[in-house]
Design a protein around this motif. Structure first.
Motif, PDB file in Angstrom:
ATOM      1  N   SER A  70       0.756   3.622 -29.987  1.00 30.11           N
ATOM      2  CA  SER A  70      -0.483   3.758 -29.230  1.00 30.11           C
ATOM      3  C   SER A  70      -0.568   2.718 -28.118  1.00 30.11           C
ATOM      4  CB  SER A  70      -1.676   3.627 -30.188  1.00 30.11           C
ATOM      5  OG  SER A  70      -2.892   3.704 -29.479  1.00 30.11           O
ATOM      6  N   ALA A  71      -0.127   1.485 -28.427  1.00 29.28           N
ATOM      7  CA  ALA A  71      -0.154   0.425 -27.405  1.00 29.28           C
ATOM      8  C   ALA A  71       0.791   0.761 -26.250  1.00 29.28           C
ATOM      9  CB  ALA A  71       0.227  -0.916 -28.044  1.00 29.28           C
ATOM     10  N   LEU A  72       1.981   1.321 -26.576  1.00 31.31           N
ATOM     11  CA  LEU A  72       2.925   1.712 -25.523  1.00 31.31           C
ATOM     12  C   LEU A  72       2.380   2.860 -24.694  1.00 31.31           C
ATOM     13  CD1 LEU A  72       6.251   1.441 -27.556  1.00 31.31           C
ATOM     14  CD2 LEU A  72       5.394  -0.140 -25.797  1.00 31.31           C
ATOM     15  N   LEU A  73       1.696   3.817 -25.355  1.00 32.48           N
ATOM     16  CA  LEU A  73       1.074   4.920 -24.608  1.00 32.48           C
ATOM     17  C   LEU A  73       0.010   4.387 -23.653  1.00 32.48           C
ATOM     18  CD1 LEU A  73       0.775   7.658 -27.371  1.00 32.48           C
ATOM     19  CD2 LEU A  73       2.312   7.673 -25.376  1.00 32.48           C
ATOM     20  N   ASN A  74      -0.763   3.394 -24.097  1.00 34.93           N
ATOM     21  CA  ASN A  74      -1.776   2.795 -23.207  1.00 34.93           C
ATOM     22  C   ASN A  74      -1.101   2.144 -22.002  1.00 34.93           C
ATOM     23  OD1 ASN A  74      -3.914   3.574 -24.815  1.00 34.93           O
ATOM     24  ND2 ASN A  74      -3.923   1.647 -26.010  1.00 34.93           N
ATOM     25  N   GLN A  95      -2.277  -4.200 -19.575  1.00 31.74           N
ATOM     26  CA  GLN A  95      -2.245  -5.587 -20.056  1.00 31.74           C
ATOM     27  C   GLN A  95      -2.645  -5.679 -21.544  1.00 31.74           C
ATOM     28  OE1 GLN A  95      -4.836  -7.464 -17.242  1.00 31.74           O
ATOM     29  NE2 GLN A  95      -3.278  -7.526 -15.597  1.00 31.74           N
ATOM     30  N   GLN A  96      -3.672  -4.898 -21.928  1.00 36.40           N
ATOM     31  CA  GLN A  96      -4.063  -4.888 -23.350  1.00 36.40           C
ATOM     32  C   GLN A  96      -2.931  -4.329 -24.212  1.00 36.40           C
ATOM     33  OE1 GLN A  96      -6.890  -6.137 -24.686  1.00 36.40           O
ATOM     34  NE2 GLN A  96      -5.954  -5.713 -26.711  1.00 36.40           N
ATOM     35  N   GLY A  97      -2.233  -3.316 -23.671  1.00 33.70           N
ATOM     36  CA  GLY A  97      -1.104  -2.756 -24.407  1.00 33.70           C
ATOM     37  C   GLY A  97      -0.001  -3.751 -24.586  1.00 33.70           C
TER      38      GLY A  97
END
Length: 552
Positions: A70-74, A95-97
């Motif tokens: 999910s973080a990579l998708l963001n 940046q959050q990802g």
């Protein structure tokens, strides 16, 4: 194993005692329980380990992998939007990802560090992420804001390919994590089933051990003891011929053998006792015959012997009165000797009859006030008391169950002896006392007379024993023997107090009630002319001094 090898083994086992059987049984049970406990502990440890791996490793790793994806998708979404528009707001998801990627990657590295395949999958994911970020994400994020990045359009196809490769690596990682999670669940379920079966087996083994121990105790201890108890009760009930059967362990068989040996000894003792009883019956019959002969002797002495003796005495006295002074002095002396001998013989016969009647004729037990008995005895001795100037004092005496006639004979003989054997020229002082000693009463008759030497303290109670000549003190020597027989008939003892040196002290004991004795002779079996009181209630009993002649 052959039969010859089994026999020594059976003999060895038959020699085991109850303690040894218990030790072996307890040791075997503890060994089985230890094995079962170790197995149960291993199963519980295995279950806890698998549960911990599933809960704290496999499941968190899979969920962390999803969060990393999910973080990579963001990141991909943010970079694509920023590259197409140049709007800085699209960089925030990127940046959050990145921050989430760092956190989740660290977590995954810790969770899958112990698994080589999962660690390899994580490295492939990291390589794919690094390749996509190096070629696409970081260059686009570095372009100035406000305008579209030319790299976004130039590297759109390359970016799509790299990110697809990234997603494929993530898919392979997640698939492995799912597989490992499923396998861990299966292992946990299998281990829990094994745990349940192990504990069921432990419970069954414990129940089986309890049943085995109970049955072994019943067969090896309880049943042999019950049989031993039945045999012992049969012997107790009088069946001495029943053998004690030896069963069970070696010590119980030894106990049975010892009890059987005791039974056999009892049988032998009973045989000896039966023989002794027959012998005693024979002796009792002989004693009864002897008593009958003694009764016959008493009858002869009372009548057949006294009748001619009275004639001899009467006619010698007639000779003495009629021819006194008519013959010479020798004839008068001879006649006097004959008269004296006949009279003394008659006195001896009457005293012997009185002695034989104690416990045989006088057997009327009733409440007797000894104060009154002593008073009547002193009254009967009034003449000798007055002649000697005797002083008689008496303490308070109890009331006992006894034969009144025998009590009168006892006290009259004792007080009469104390009066008769006083010191010459000195009036006698006589004191009668009584003291309680447990269940008995101890009486004492104390005087200040001539006393009795210690060597004669026992002989004075023997019938016809004399310490003085008939010229010094008259009597037949039967008085103290009669006192001894009366006291013993009433369950007491009599003796001379050898510690008293101021004269003579006779002590004796009497029970409050005499022991059971033989019944008195019926009146039909008494010698002819005699009643239950012998020669008549008014006749004085013989008074005797210790070991000396009684008064006539």
């Amino acid at each position: 194993m052959t039969g010859d090898e089994e026999l020594p083994r059976e003999r060895r086992l038959s020699g085991w005692t109850t303690r040894r059987w218990l030790r072996v049984g307890v040791a075997g049970s503890l060994a089985v329980l230890a094995v079962l406990g170790a197995t149960g502990a291993w199963v519980l440890g295995r279950t806890a380990s698998l549960s911990d791996t599933l809960v704290n490793v496999k499941s968190p790793a899979l969920s962390t992998s999803f969060r990393l994806e999910s973080a990579l998708l963001n990141q991909e979404t943010g970079i694509r939007g920023y590259g197409l528009t140049g709007t800085p707001d699209f960089l925030k998801p990127y940046q959050q990802g990145l921050a989430d990627q760092a956190t989740y990657t660290t977590t995954l590295s810790r969770l899958v560090g112990g698994d080589a395949a999962e660690s390899a999958d994580l490295r492939r994911v990291q390589d794919a992420v690094e390749k996509w970020q190096a070629r696409i994400a970081r260059p686009i994020a570095a372009t100035p804001a406000g305008v579209a990045s030319p790299l976004a359009s130039e590297r759109a196809a390359e970016g799509k390919t790299d990110f697809d490769a990234l997603r494929a690596a993530m898919a392979r990682q997640q698939e492995r994590l799912r597989t490992d999670q499923a396998r861990a669940r299966e292992d946990l379920a299998a281990t829990m089933r094994l745990r349940n079966w192990v504990f069921i087996a432990i419970a069954l083994v414990i129940v089986a051990l309890a049943g085995l121990i109970f049955e072994a105790m019943r067969r090896g201890v309880t049943k042999p003891l019950e049989r031993l108890g039945r045999d012992a009760r049969s012997v107790t009930d009088g069946d001495f011929t029943r053998p004690i059967v030896a069963t069970g362990p070696a010590d119980l068989r030894r106990l049975s053998g010892e009890i059987d040996s005791m039974r056999q000894r009892l049988v032998r003792e009973l045989e000896v006792s039966e023989q002794a009883r027959h012998h005693l019956d024979t002796q009792a019959a002989e004693l009864q015959r002897s008593n009958a002969e003694l009764e016959q002797f008493a009858y002869v002495a009372s009548h057949d012997l006294q009748e001619p003796l009275r004639k001899v005495s009467s006619f010698t006295q007639l000779l003495q009165r009629r021819y006194a002074g008519q013959l010479d002095a020798k004839a008068d002396q001879y006649i006097a000797f004959a008269v004296d001998g006949a009279n003394r013989m008659q006195t001896l016969i009457n005293d012997l009859l009185d002695f034989s009647r104690v416990g045989r004729v006088h057997h009327t037990h009733e409440s007797v006030a000894l104060d009154a008995v002593v008073e009547r005895a002193v009254s009967a001795l009034a003449v000798s008391v007055e002649e000697t100037g005797a002083e008689i004092s008496c303490e308070e005496l109890p009331t006992l169950v006894a034969d009144p006639t025998q009590m009168g004979m006892l006290w009259q003989n004792l007080i009469g002896n104390a009066v008769k054997f006083h010191r010459p020229g000195q009036p006698p002082h006589i004191h009668v006392s009584a003291a309680r000693e447990g269940a008995l009463w101890r009486f004492s008759v104390t005087d200040d007379g001539i006393g009795i030497a210690p060597e004669y303290a026992e002989k004075v109670f023997v019938i016809f024993q004399r310490l003085h000549t008939k010229d010094a003190y008259s009597g037949s020597g039967i008085g103290l023997a009669m006192c001894k027989k009366i006291v013993e008939f009433h369950g007491g003892t009599i003796a001379v107090d050898q510690e008293y040196t101021g004269g003579t002290r006779i002590t004796f004991t009497l029970a409050e009630a005499p022991p059971a004795t033989a019944e008195p002779l019926p009146a039909s079996e008494l010698p002819r002319g005699e009643g239950p009181l012998g020669r008549g209630a008014g006749e004085r009993p013989t008074a005797v001094r210790s070991g000396t002649e009684p008064t006539p």
